[in-house]
Design a protein around this motif. Structure first.
Motif, PDB file in Angstrom:
ATOM      1  N   TRP A  30       0.672  -1.305   0.083  1.00 34.72           N
ATOM      2  CA  TRP A  30      -0.018  -0.117   0.133  1.00 34.72           C
ATOM      3  C   TRP A  30       0.847   1.225   0.061  1.00 34.72           C
ATOM      4  N   ASP A  33      -1.037   6.829   1.776  1.00 29.11           N
ATOM      5  CA  ASP A  33      -2.121   7.561   2.028  1.00 29.11           C
ATOM      6  C   ASP A  33      -3.401   6.299   2.268  1.00 29.11           C
ATOM      7  N   ILE A  34      -3.372   5.265   1.587  1.00 32.65           N
ATOM      8  CA  ILE A  34      -4.221   4.173   1.864  1.00 32.65           C
ATOM      9  C   ILE A  34      -3.684   3.618   3.215  1.00 32.65           C
ATOM     10  N   LYS A  37      -5.636   5.896   5.606  1.00 27.25           N
ATOM     11  CA  LYS A  37      -7.030   5.948   5.801  1.00 27.25           C
ATOM     12  C   LYS A  37      -7.567   4.490   6.580  1.00 27.25           C
ATOM     13  N   LYS A  38      -6.426   3.504   6.526  1.00 27.51           N
ATOM     14  CA  LYS A  38      -6.816   2.155   7.300  1.00 27.51           C
ATOM     15  C   LYS A  38      -6.732   2.378   8.537  1.00 27.51           C
ATOM     16  N   ASP A  40      -6.987   5.515  10.298  1.00 27.79           N
ATOM     17  CA  ASP A  40      -7.984   6.181  10.545  1.00 27.79           C
ATOM     18  C   ASP A  40      -9.199   5.478  10.823  1.00 27.79           C
ATOM     19  N   PHE A  41      -9.567   4.383   9.789  1.00 29.18           N
ATOM     20  CA  PHE A  41     -10.945   3.799  10.049  1.00 29.18           C
ATOM     21  C   PHE A  41     -10.767   2.873  11.180  1.00 29.18           C
TER      22      PHE A  41
END
Length: 59
Positions: A30, A33-34, A37-38, A40-41
């Motif tokens: 990854w 950025d990905i 995001k993960k 953060d999720f």
């Protein structure tokens, strides 16, 4: 002091891989950025759980 409920939850982090590291067939892994995001999720999901005890799997 009165009795209260105690809540438990589990959360699987098995597929949370560091950026740039191979994952399964994706040898480039990854991008940052990905990954961000993960992360953060994951933080939002753990907060929403609101459990007293959280077991983390896959580390």
């Amino acid at each position: 002091m009165g009795a209260r409920d105690l809540s438990f939850a589990s959360f699987n982090l098995l597929n949370l891989h560091l950026p740039g590291k191979p994952i399964y067939g994706d040898t480039e892994g990854w991008d940052k950025d990905i990954f961000a995001k993960k992360v953060d999720f994951t933080a939002r999901a753990l907060t929403r759980l609101g459990a007293d005890v959280i077991g983390v799997q896959g580390l």
